[in-house]
Structure formats: C-alpha cells, structure tokens
Design a protein around this motif. Sequence first.
Motif, PDB file in Angstrom:
ATOM      1  N   UNK A 199       0.831  -1.203   0.000  1.00 45.83           N
ATOM      2  CA  UNK A 199       0.000   0.000   0.000  1.00 45.83           C
ATOM      3  C   UNK A 199       0.867   1.255   0.000  1.00 45.83           C
ATOM      4  N   UNK A 200       0.199   2.413  -0.100  1.00 44.88           N
ATOM      5  CA  UNK A 200       0.915   3.674  -0.003  1.00 44.88           C
ATOM      6  C   UNK A 200       1.639   3.777   1.337  1.00 44.88           C
ATOM      7  N   UNK A 201       0.993   3.327   2.395  1.00 43.99           N
ATOM      8  CA  UNK A 201       1.619   3.400   3.715  1.00 43.99           C
ATOM      9  C   UNK A 201       2.911   2.587   3.759  1.00 43.99           C
ATOM     10  N   UNK A 203       4.717   1.808   1.195  1.00 45.98           N
ATOM     11  CA  UNK A 203       5.644   2.472   0.264  1.00 45.98           C
ATOM     12  C   UNK A 203       6.451   3.544   0.997  1.00 45.98           C
ATOM     13  N   UNK A 204       5.757   4.423   1.715  1.00 48.59           N
ATOM     14  CA  UNK A 204       6.451   5.510   2.408  1.00 48.59           C
ATOM     15  C   UNK A 204       7.314   4.985   3.552  1.00 48.59           C
ATOM     16  N   UNK A 205       6.790   4.016   4.301  1.00 51.92           N
ATOM     17  CA  UNK A 205       7.573   3.476   5.411  1.00 51.92           C
ATOM     18  C   UNK A 205       8.821   2.760   4.912  1.00 51.92           C
ATOM     19  N   UNK A 206       8.726   2.121   3.745  1.00 51.96           N
ATOM     20  CA  UNK A 206       9.885   1.463   3.151  1.00 51.96           C
ATOM     21  C   UNK A 206      10.976   2.481   2.822  1.00 51.96           C
ATOM     22  N   UNK A 207      10.557   3.715   2.570  1.00 50.47           N
ATOM     23  CA  UNK A 207      11.500   4.789   2.255  1.00 50.47           C
ATOM     24  C   UNK A 207      11.790   5.661   3.470  1.00 50.47           C
ATOM     25  N   UNK A 208      11.463   5.122   4.658  1.00 52.56           N
ATOM     26  CA  UNK A 208      11.731   5.808   5.926  1.00 52.56           C
ATOM     27  C   UNK A 208      11.007   7.142   6.025  1.00 52.56           C
ATOM     28  N   UNK A 209       9.780   7.176   5.560  1.00 52.79           N
ATOM     29  CA  UNK A 209       8.942   8.364   5.677  1.00 52.79           C
ATOM     30  C   UNK A 209       7.655   7.993   6.403  1.00 52.79           C
ATOM     31  N   UNK A 210       7.194   8.917   7.254  1.00 53.45           N
ATOM     32  CA  UNK A 210       5.934   8.728   7.957  1.00 53.45           C
ATOM     33  C   UNK A 210       4.809   9.181   7.024  1.00 53.45           C
ATOM     34  N   UNK A 211       3.925   8.262   6.611  1.00 56.73           N
ATOM     35  CA  UNK A 211       2.855   8.650   5.683  1.00 56.73           C
ATOM     36  C   UNK A 211       1.784   9.507   6.325  1.00 56.73           C
ATOM     37  N   UNK A 212       1.779   9.569   7.662  1.00 58.00           N
ATOM     38  CA  UNK A 212       0.765  10.362   8.336  1.00 58.00           C
ATOM     39  C   UNK A 212      -0.600   9.713   8.241  1.00 58.00           C
ATOM     40  N   UNK A 213      -1.593  10.451   8.632  1.00 56.78           N
ATOM     41  CA  UNK A 213      -2.979   9.987   8.580  1.00 56.78           C
ATOM     42  C   UNK A 213      -3.693  10.749   7.480  1.00 56.78           C
ATOM     43  N   UNK A 214      -4.390  10.042   6.640  1.00 53.54           N
ATOM     44  CA  UNK A 214      -5.106  10.705   5.542  1.00 53.54           C
ATOM     45  C   UNK A 214      -6.431  10.033   5.292  1.00 53.54           C
ATOM     46  N   UNK A 215      -7.298  10.748   4.627  1.00 50.26           N
ATOM     47  CA  UNK A 215      -8.563  10.185   4.180  1.00 50.26           C
ATOM     48  C   UNK A 215      -8.305   9.425   2.881  1.00 50.26           C
ATOM     49  N   UNK A 216      -8.677   8.138   2.790  1.00 51.50           N
ATOM     50  CA  UNK A 216      -8.423   7.390   1.556  1.00 51.50           C
ATOM     51  C   UNK A 216      -8.972   8.113   0.335  1.00 51.50           C
ATOM     52  N   UNK A 217      -8.254   8.015  -0.765  1.00 47.84           N
ATOM     53  CA  UNK A 217      -8.714   8.624  -2.000  1.00 47.84           C
ATOM     54  C   UNK A 217      -9.672   7.709  -2.734  1.00 47.84           C
ATOM     55  N   UNK A 218      -9.750   7.867  -4.036  1.00 52.05           N
ATOM     56  CA  UNK A 218     -10.585   6.982  -4.837  1.00 52.05           C
ATOM     57  C   UNK A 218     -10.075   5.550  -4.672  1.00 52.05           C
ATOM     58  N   UNK A 219     -10.980   4.610  -4.462  1.00 50.05           N
ATOM     59  CA  UNK A 219     -10.592   3.217  -4.244  1.00 50.05           C
ATOM     60  C   UNK A 219     -11.152   2.330  -5.351  1.00 50.05           C
TER      61      UNK A 219
END
Length: 300
Positions: A199-201, A203-219
């Motif tokens: 997932x996007x989460x 993806x960002x964690x794999x790159x050592x970034x905190x994805x934060x909390x967000x409202x899901x986009x189009x699914x």
Amino acid sequence: MSQILPPLNWLRSFEASARLGNFTRAAEELLITPAAVSYQIRSLEEHLGYTLFDRSHRSLELTRLGQTYLPSVAKAFSDLSIATVSVFGQRDIKPVRFRCLNSFGQLWMIPRWRQFQTLHPDVPLQMISASWAETLNPDQLGIDIRFGDGSWRDGAVDFLFNDPIVPVCHPDLALDPNGDVLSQLIEAPRLDIMGVIDTWESFFRNLDRDPGVRTPGLQVDQTLSALELSAQGLGHALVLESLAQPYFDTGRLIRSSDHRITSRHSHYLVTPGPRRGLAPEAQVFCDWLKRETATQVSGG
C-alpha cells in the motif's frame, strides 16, 4: 554428427534444471529422480568436456558456458515440440487456454500476442481474464498466471518475475523535482487499490517516511482501473512498473518520482502438474512465457 550430439535425455535434464533452478524440481517435471537428473547432467558435462553448473554455491548457478549453451538447447526443444505438433497433430491440436489477471492480460500479454503468433503461428491461444486467483481446475484450464506469494497447493508453481512498484501520475500532476518529492507525494491526491499488500503506507515506510494519517482517495479493486483514473488526472497511483509501461510509452502517465520499492508478491506460472505432462503446444507457450519474462528481468 551422432557422436557429437549428446543424448536428448541429458540435454532435457540440463534445460529443465537450468530453467527451474534445482535438480529436484527438474526431476518432478521430467518424472525421474533427482539422482538421475544429477547423473545425466554430469554425463553431459563429461561428454562436452566442460562444466555447465557451478556447484560451489548453495544455489544452482550456470557457468558462463552453461549460460551460452542454454538458449540454443531451450530453443531446440521448443522447435521440436512445435514441429511435432505441426506435422503429426494438426487436426487434433487444441487452443492453449490460460488464465491471468485482467491487468496482466491487457497490459502485458496482449502487447506481446502478435510476437507469439509470429513465432508460433500454429499454436492458438485462449486467454481467460480474472479479477482474483482461484483454484485451478485442470478439466477446464491448463495454465494459470498468478500474482502472489507462490504458496498455492493446487498445482506446480514456477516463478516468472518480480516487478518493482512505482508511483505514477498524469503529466499535469508532475511534482517539483527541485523540492522534496516524497513530501509532495504525501500531500498529493492518491488512488488506492483495495486488497493489495503493498500500500501507499508501506511504500512511504519502506522509504523511511511517515505517511501520516489521511482520508483514503478513490478506491478501486484492479490495477487497470487505477491506471485509467490516474491517466485522467485524478491522482497518483502505486502500481507494478511493467503494467505502467504501456502508459509511459504513450505519454499518458509519467513516474511521480524515481523512488520504487520491491513488491512482496511476484508473478508465477501455475500448472495442474509437472510441465512435462502438458500438451506439446502448451509446453511451447510456457517456454515462450519463461523466455519473455526472463528477457524483461534482464532488461533485454
């Protein structure tokens, strides 16, 4: 010539072992014992006077001469199979029916269909599209191309390739390359594919970034839908690179950034039993699929 050409069963053991990566899997396909496979390969090496496999590693690896010899041997068996079908089995030939995910079929297989037809005009194909992998029914389906962890128990599983995951977007949504691209991407509108493990989460964690909390986009439930929505400028999508390639080629999509992660799932070839038991035309298709995916992995 008969003194130069090695016995065909030795060559078959060499080809199967090189393609499958070990003697045990080769033995299962050839319906003989691993010891017999090992003996035939050593006999082939003695016959040729050269070593074909490097046995100093824990895994089975081809020597440089083995790598050079393999394509010719594999092509020879493929040519023999198709020639046999063409000469003796034309009236009884059946289409090679295979199943794959919609996205793989539309974006990977169809662009290569003409190439296969050109190489093997006497082997008709039938593609069955599916949304999710289901149990293989050998009475209705002979070949399955699946995406997952390879742990299925309803058939013989053969690894094809692992594909990196990349973020993509419409050119109008291009991020500023002079800024922090990942920070921009975290704040950008994003599309979500339901049911995927990467997932996007992650993806960002794999790159050592905190994805934060967000409202899901189009699914959506399929990669193909995510790509089409992204191509309409509705958000960034996280997809397998090989499936995005047709969009890159036409300019409908660009890479959101140069970052990528390794997918935790891969593409696999699943058959009801050892490939040795498949019809000759099905073996031809499987051999082509293995060569084509190997070319993709090597960048050829």
